[in-house]
Design a protein around this motif. Structure first.
Motif, PDB file in Angstrom:
ATOM      1  N   CYS A 126     143.573  54.512 -34.121  1.00 21.53           N
ATOM      2  CA  CYS A 126     144.056  53.313 -34.787  1.00 21.53           C
ATOM      3  C   CYS A 126     143.221  53.004 -36.025  1.00 21.53           C
ATOM      4  CB  CYS A 126     144.020  52.124 -33.828  1.00 21.53           C
ATOM      5  SG  CYS A 126     144.803  50.644 -34.487  1.00 21.53           S
ATOM      6  N   GLY A 127     143.891  52.782 -37.138  1.00 21.34           N
ATOM      7  CA  GLY A 127     143.208  52.471 -38.385  1.00 21.34           C
ATOM      8  C   GLY A 127     142.753  53.688 -39.158  1.00 21.34           C
ATOM      9  N   SER A 128     142.969  54.877 -38.593  1.00 24.94           N
ATOM     10  CA  SER A 128     142.556  56.097 -39.282  1.00 24.94           C
ATOM     11  C   SER A 128     143.712  56.656 -40.108  1.00 24.94           C
ATOM     12  CB  SER A 128     142.109  57.151 -38.257  1.00 24.94           C
ATOM     13  OG  SER A 128     143.238  57.720 -37.605  1.00 24.94           O
ATOM     14  N   TRP A 133     142.787  42.871 -33.416  1.00 24.41           N
ATOM     15  CA  TRP A 133     142.910  43.569 -34.691  1.00 24.41           C
ATOM     16  C   TRP A 133     141.752  44.506 -35.017  1.00 24.41           C
ATOM     17  CZ3 TRP A 133     140.627  42.512 -39.762  1.00 24.41           C
ATOM     18  CH2 TRP A 133     141.297  43.166 -40.801  1.00 24.41           C
ATOM     19  N   GLN A 134     142.068  45.746 -35.403  1.00 25.59           N
ATOM     20  CA  GLN A 134     141.061  46.760 -35.719  1.00 25.59           C
ATOM     21  C   GLN A 134     140.990  47.071 -37.205  1.00 25.59           C
ATOM     22  OE1 GLN A 134     142.337  49.839 -32.794  1.00 25.59           O
ATOM     23  NE2 GLN A 134     140.142  50.152 -32.597  1.00 25.59           N
ATOM     24  N   GLY A 135     141.653  46.281 -38.018  1.00 21.99           N
ATOM     25  CA  GLY A 135     141.596  46.536 -39.443  1.00 21.99           C
ATOM     26  C   GLY A 135     142.902  47.026 -40.034  1.00 21.99           C
ATOM     27  N   ILE A 136     143.871  47.335 -39.201  1.00 24.33           N
ATOM     28  CA  ILE A 136     145.189  47.729 -39.687  1.00 24.33           C
ATOM     29  C   ILE A 136     146.228  47.177 -38.722  1.00 24.33           C
ATOM     30  CG2 ILE A 136     145.055  49.932 -38.439  1.00 24.33           C
ATOM     31  CD1 ILE A 136     146.878  51.136 -40.534  1.00 24.33           C
ATOM     32  N   CYS A 137     147.306  46.622 -39.261  1.00 21.79           N
ATOM     33  CA  CYS A 137     148.399  46.156 -38.421  1.00 21.79           C
ATOM     34  C   CYS A 137     149.407  47.281 -38.294  1.00 21.79           C
ATOM     35  CB  CYS A 137     149.056  44.907 -39.018  1.00 21.79           C
ATOM     36  SG  CYS A 137     150.473  44.324 -38.044  1.00 21.79           S
ATOM     37  N   ASP A 154     132.777  53.896 -29.165  1.00 16.34           N
ATOM     38  CA  ASP A 154     132.454  52.760 -30.043  1.00 16.34           C
ATOM     39  C   ASP A 154     131.076  52.191 -29.726  1.00 16.34           C
ATOM     40  OD1 ASP A 154     133.494  51.799 -27.560  1.00 16.34           O
ATOM     41  OD2 ASP A 154     133.819  49.828 -28.460  1.00 16.34           O
TER      42      ASP A 154
END
Length: 320
Positions: free
Chosen positions: A15-17, A46-50, A167
């Motif tokens: 996710c977010g990559s 939220w991890q930085g990208i929706c 993480d």
């Protein structure tokens, strides 16, 4: 976030990559996004990208898939019976990503076009300067036998879910950490220890002598400057417990088979259940993309794709 699973709240390692959104997002099976899965509320933390926004506003189903690279095998050496150290020349951009804790690749021999011959192999070490990947391969079946019979290979990657709790390994700083190793899972410890040291942590390594000990691993760990203790995991448990207590250990990484990881968890929890715990991902992995379902585990009634989903280490060990 102290628990990676709170109800349906999941962490997807991609996710977010650059590999997000993936195929699962376009079939309504996204690991991270509850809205994509058809639920009424968002619980993604939220991890930085929706991911939902990315999927809803894309005109096409664009998926940035991992690439296959034709690579030269520079060296093959038998380090134990049916166990080989293999050095592969890889592209520089791939080498950079494979330095991450928990990184692995899919390998197959160059004469095999079908993806059914892909074999997931943990990264042992990457010489980033010279773009050389080092892996340890156990020759056990048609996939690995054919791979070792050629002077070149197809490398697909990078993949990142070879460790649960990655993480925690990446975020912890200025703390005392313990690394426990046993069996072939010890190969992924190099990236783990390197990352912990990079973040100014103190690291002590304990290797179980009742399973194979790879000199190739211990040599690299010695070069990183960490202390290594060769122990009997059961007979020396008081030694381990004393070290955890005396040094106020904040994180333990257990890189071994499942029974070893469960034993390490019991030792850690007997001291303090708040100590962060990360473990090797020993689940069956086939496609690495959450599509085939071979890696699926039943976590308290929920089917979880363990090749992409980060699972709370303690939760997983409790059901094994």
């Amino acid at each position: 976030m102290d628990n990676l699973y709170r109800g349906n709240n999941k962490i997807c390692v991609d996710c977010g990559s650059q590999y997000c959104p993936c195929h699962l997002a376009y079939t309504g099976d996204c690991i991270k996004c509850s809205l994509i899965r058809g639920e009424k509320t968002c619980d993604c933390a939220w991890q930085g990208i929706c991911v939902y926004n990315e999927v809803q506003h894309s005109n096409e189903k664009l998926v940035n898939e991992r690439k296959e690279y034709s690579c030269d095998i520079l060296e093959k050496s038998e380090i134990a019976e049916d166990l080989f150290l293999v050095k592969i020349k890889i592209p520089k951009n791939l080498a950079k990503h494979l330095c991450s804790p928990g990184a692995y690749v899919l390998l197959k021999s160059k004469n095999r076009e079908s993806a059914i011959f892909n074999t997931p192999i943990s990264v042992m070490n990457v010489d980033a300067e010279n773009s050389i990947l080092e892996v340890v391969i156990k020759q056990v079946g048609i996939k690995t036998k054919t791979l070792l019979n050629f002077e070149d290979a197809i490398v697909k990657g990078p993949y990142f879910n070879g460790i649960f709790g990655v993480d925690k390994i990446c975020k912890i700083k200025n703390s005392n950490c313990l690394v426990g190793l046993s069996g072939l899972s010890q190969v992924n410890s190099i990236n783990v220890v390197r990352k912990l040291l990079e973040n100014k942590n103190t690291v002590e390594v304990f290797i179980n002598k009742n399973s194979i000990i790879l000199e190739e691993v211990t040599e690299k760990l010695n070069n990183l400057g960490v202390n290594i203790h060769i122990i009997d995991i059961e007979e020396d448990k008081n030694f381990i417990l004393d070290y955890i207590k005396r040094n106020n250990v904040s994180l333990v990484y257990s890189g071994g088979y499942n029974n070893f990881n469960k034993y390490m968890k019991e030792l850690v929890d007997s001291v303090n259940k708040e100590i962060e715990l990360a473990i090797a991902n020993n689940n069956l992995i086939c496609c690495g993309e959450g599509i085939c379902g071979a890696c699926t585990v039943n976590l308290n009634g929920e089917r979880v794709k363990s090749c992409k989903a980060q699972i709370n280490s303690r939760n997983l060990l409790d059901i094994l």
